[in-house]
Design a protein around this motif. Structure first.
Motif, PDB file in Angstrom:
ATOM      1  N   LEU A 180      12.705   3.573   7.306  1.00 22.64           N
ATOM      2  CA  LEU A 180      11.434   3.861   6.638  1.00 22.64           C
ATOM      3  C   LEU A 180      10.515   4.669   7.552  1.00 22.64           C
ATOM      4  O   LEU A 180      10.463   4.439   8.768  1.00 22.64           O
ATOM      5  CB  LEU A 180      10.731   2.560   6.254  1.00 22.64           C
ATOM      6  CG  LEU A 180      11.408   1.669   5.202  1.00 22.64           C
ATOM      7  CD1 LEU A 180      10.582   0.403   4.982  1.00 22.64           C
ATOM      8  CD2 LEU A 180      11.580   2.425   3.893  1.00 22.64           C
ATOM      9  N   ASN A 181       9.790   5.591   6.960  1.00 21.85           N
ATOM     10  CA  ASN A 181       8.763   6.313   7.713  1.00 21.85           C
ATOM     11  C   ASN A 181       7.489   5.489   7.836  1.00 21.85           C
ATOM     12  O   ASN A 181       6.699   5.684   8.767  1.00 21.85           O
ATOM     13  CB  ASN A 181       8.426   7.641   7.029  1.00 21.85           C
ATOM     14  CG  ASN A 181       9.593   8.611   7.071  1.00 21.85           C
ATOM     15  OD1 ASN A 181      10.322   8.661   8.057  1.00 21.85           O
ATOM     16  ND2 ASN A 181       9.764   9.369   5.996  1.00 21.85           N
ATOM     17  N   GLU A 182       7.315   4.551   6.911  1.00 19.78           N
ATOM     18  CA  GLU A 182       6.116   3.724   6.875  1.00 19.78           C
ATOM     19  C   GLU A 182       6.402   2.507   6.008  1.00 19.78           C
ATOM     20  O   GLU A 182       7.155   2.583   5.042  1.00 19.78           O
ATOM     21  CB  GLU A 182       4.946   4.535   6.296  1.00 19.78           C
ATOM     22  CG  GLU A 182       3.589   3.922   6.518  1.00 19.78           C
ATOM     23  CD  GLU A 182       2.483   4.862   6.035  1.00 19.78           C
ATOM     24  OE1 GLU A 182       1.653   5.268   6.858  1.00 19.78           O
ATOM     25  OE2 GLU A 182       2.474   5.197   4.824  1.00 19.78           O
ATOM     26  N   LEU A 183       5.794   1.381   6.361  1.00 18.79           N
ATOM     27  CA  LEU A 183       5.994   0.151   5.596  1.00 18.79           C
ATOM     28  C   LEU A 183       4.695  -0.261   4.930  1.00 18.79           C
ATOM     29  O   LEU A 183       3.639  -0.289   5.570  1.00 18.79           O
ATOM     30  CB  LEU A 183       6.477  -0.976   6.520  1.00 18.79           C
ATOM     31  CG  LEU A 183       6.758  -2.320   5.831  1.00 18.79           C
ATOM     32  CD1 LEU A 183       8.071  -2.260   5.070  1.00 18.79           C
ATOM     33  CD2 LEU A 183       6.773  -3.457   6.838  1.00 18.79           C
ATOM     34  N   ASN A 184       4.770  -0.594   3.645  1.00 19.88           N
ATOM     35  CA  ASN A 184       3.614  -1.139   2.953  1.00 19.88           C
ATOM     36  C   ASN A 184       3.372  -2.560   3.477  1.00 19.88           C
ATOM     37  O   ASN A 184       4.289  -3.366   3.527  1.00 19.88           O
ATOM     38  CB  ASN A 184       3.893  -1.173   1.445  1.00 19.88           C
ATOM     39  CG  ASN A 184       2.653  -1.487   0.649  1.00 19.88           C
ATOM     40  OD1 ASN A 184       1.971  -2.468   0.901  1.00 19.88           O
ATOM     41  ND2 ASN A 184       2.350  -0.647  -0.334  1.00 19.88           N
ATOM     42  N   PRO A 185       2.140  -2.896   3.875  1.00 24.24           N
ATOM     43  CA  PRO A 185       1.898  -4.227   4.454  1.00 24.24           C
ATOM     44  C   PRO A 185       2.269  -5.378   3.538  1.00 24.24           C
ATOM     45  O   PRO A 185       2.598  -6.469   4.008  1.00 24.24           O
ATOM     46  CB  PRO A 185       0.396  -4.217   4.777  1.00 24.24           C
ATOM     47  CG  PRO A 185      -0.172  -3.066   4.021  1.00 24.24           C
ATOM     48  CD  PRO A 185       0.923  -2.075   3.864  1.00 24.24           C
ATOM     49  N   GLU A 186       2.258  -5.145   2.223  1.00 27.49           N
ATOM     50  CA  GLU A 186       2.635  -6.214   1.289  1.00 27.49           C
ATOM     51  C   GLU A 186       4.067  -6.680   1.523  1.00 27.49           C
ATOM     52  O   GLU A 186       4.440  -7.810   1.199  1.00 27.49           O
ATOM     53  CB  GLU A 186       2.453  -5.748  -0.162  1.00 27.49           C
ATOM     54  CG  GLU A 186       1.017  -5.752  -0.664  1.00 27.49           C
ATOM     55  CD  GLU A 186       0.175  -4.641  -0.046  1.00 27.49           C
ATOM     56  OE1 GLU A 186       0.775  -3.622   0.387  1.00 27.49           O
ATOM     57  OE2 GLU A 186      -1.063  -4.791   0.012  1.00 27.49           O
ATOM     58  N   ALA A 187       4.908  -5.812   2.081  1.00 24.07           N
ATOM     59  CA  ALA A 187       6.303  -6.182   2.332  1.00 24.07           C
ATOM     60  C   ALA A 187       6.423  -7.294   3.368  1.00 24.07           C
ATOM     61  O   ALA A 187       7.440  -8.002   3.435  1.00 24.07           O
ATOM     62  CB  ALA A 187       7.083  -4.956   2.805  1.00 24.07           C
TER      63      ALA A 187
END
Length: 300
Positions: A180-187
């Motif tokens: 991933l280039n970026e992770l959504n904090p909800e994950a």
């Protein structure tokens, strides 16, 4: 009150054991017991209770122990102040650092300090932030190094921010998030985060930042050791948000992969803390001066 008797009591209170105290004081056990009994007679209060071979302080004992620490700390300050007047670079420093700082930053500072002041004795303890705060407020330490939000620290402390850390999310190369280039904090709600114990300044920073994004942390595992967390992430047990100081080598070698968290910037402050009414010795001030020269490049 007899100050020698008070010093004996302080030793007993800290060991919670008559035999160990008598060995340190080079006194017989009956002599130590007699001194404690004499103090109890003078105060009109029971100071200790016996639990098998150990002793436990009563409430009155805890009160007396708190004052004894302050009295003998003032004695030490007096001796060091007189040593300064004699222009002698001697003395001792009692300090504590949080785990990350103590392992990854403090050694180079200690090395520099020892080269400059080889006659100063250093007593260094590695604790989490809440333990450091408690011991400073109890007059046990000269000063401490903690990470977190300075605004949350007790008003009885003098706080000096000297640097900022950077916390990063890391995963193993085989983890499903590794590309991933970026992770959504909800994950991070998925309960596979490995995190430090309660009382850790870094944990408080992580929990606060994620709560602001509506994410409640449900750790998979709670561990008190950064190295254990790191090795578990490398082994694929879970993910972790850790100080960048602790994973520089693993990120360079490819054993770990860093994943940015969208909209979350985790940069806790590193602060020197001490009691507002604590007068630092010349030796302690010299150590703090070295810490204050710590720049961002050294910290990262």
């Amino acid at each position: 009150m007899n100050l020698y008797h008070l010093r004996v009591f302080k030793t007993v209170a800290e060991h919670e054991h008559i035999t160990r105290s008598s060995e340190e004081l080079i006194l017989s056990q009956p002599a130590v017991t007699k001194i404690i009994q004499s103090l109890e007679h003078d105060t009109g209060l029971e100071l200790i209770e016996r639990h098998g071979r150990r002793i436990v302080l009563t409430h009155a004992g805890h009160v007396l122990h708190s004052y004894a620490r302050r009295i003998f700390e003032l004695e030490r300050e007096m001796e060091e102040a007189l040593a300064v007047l004699r222009n002698v670079e001697t003395g001792s420093i009692k300090l504590a650092a949080n785990t990350t700082t103590g392992v990854y930053l403090l050694p180079q500072i200690v090395s520099r300090y020892r080269n400059l002041y080889p006659r100063v004795t250093l007593y260094i303890t590695i604790l989490n932030s809440s333990e450091i705060i408690e011991q400073i407020l109890n007059w046990t330490l000269d000063f401490g190094l903690v990470e977190g939000d300075p605004a949350t620290l007790p008003p009885a402390l003098h706080v000096e921010v000297i640097a900022q850390d950077e916390l990063v999310l890391v995963v193993s190369p085989d983890h499903r998030w590794s590309t991933l280039n970026e992770l959504n904090p909800e994950a991070l709600r998925e309960a596979e985060l490995l995190i430090r114990e309660q009382g850790s300044g870094i944990r408080e920073v992580i929990e606060h930042a994620l709560i602001l994004r509506g994410v409640q942390v449900h750790p998979l595992l709670t561990l008190s050791d950064n190295e254990a967390i790191k090795q578990m992430v490398i082994s694929g047990v879970g993910t972790a948000i850790v100080s960048s100081l602790t994973v520089q080598r693993e990120l360079m070698s490819g054993d770990l992969v860093r994943i940015p968290i969208a909209g979350v910037d985790l940069r806790p402050h590193l602060s020197i803390i001490r009691r507002i009414d604590k007068q630092l010795s010349r030796a302690a001030r010299a150590f703090c001066a070295l810490l204050e020269t710590t720049n961002e490049k050294e910290f990262h």
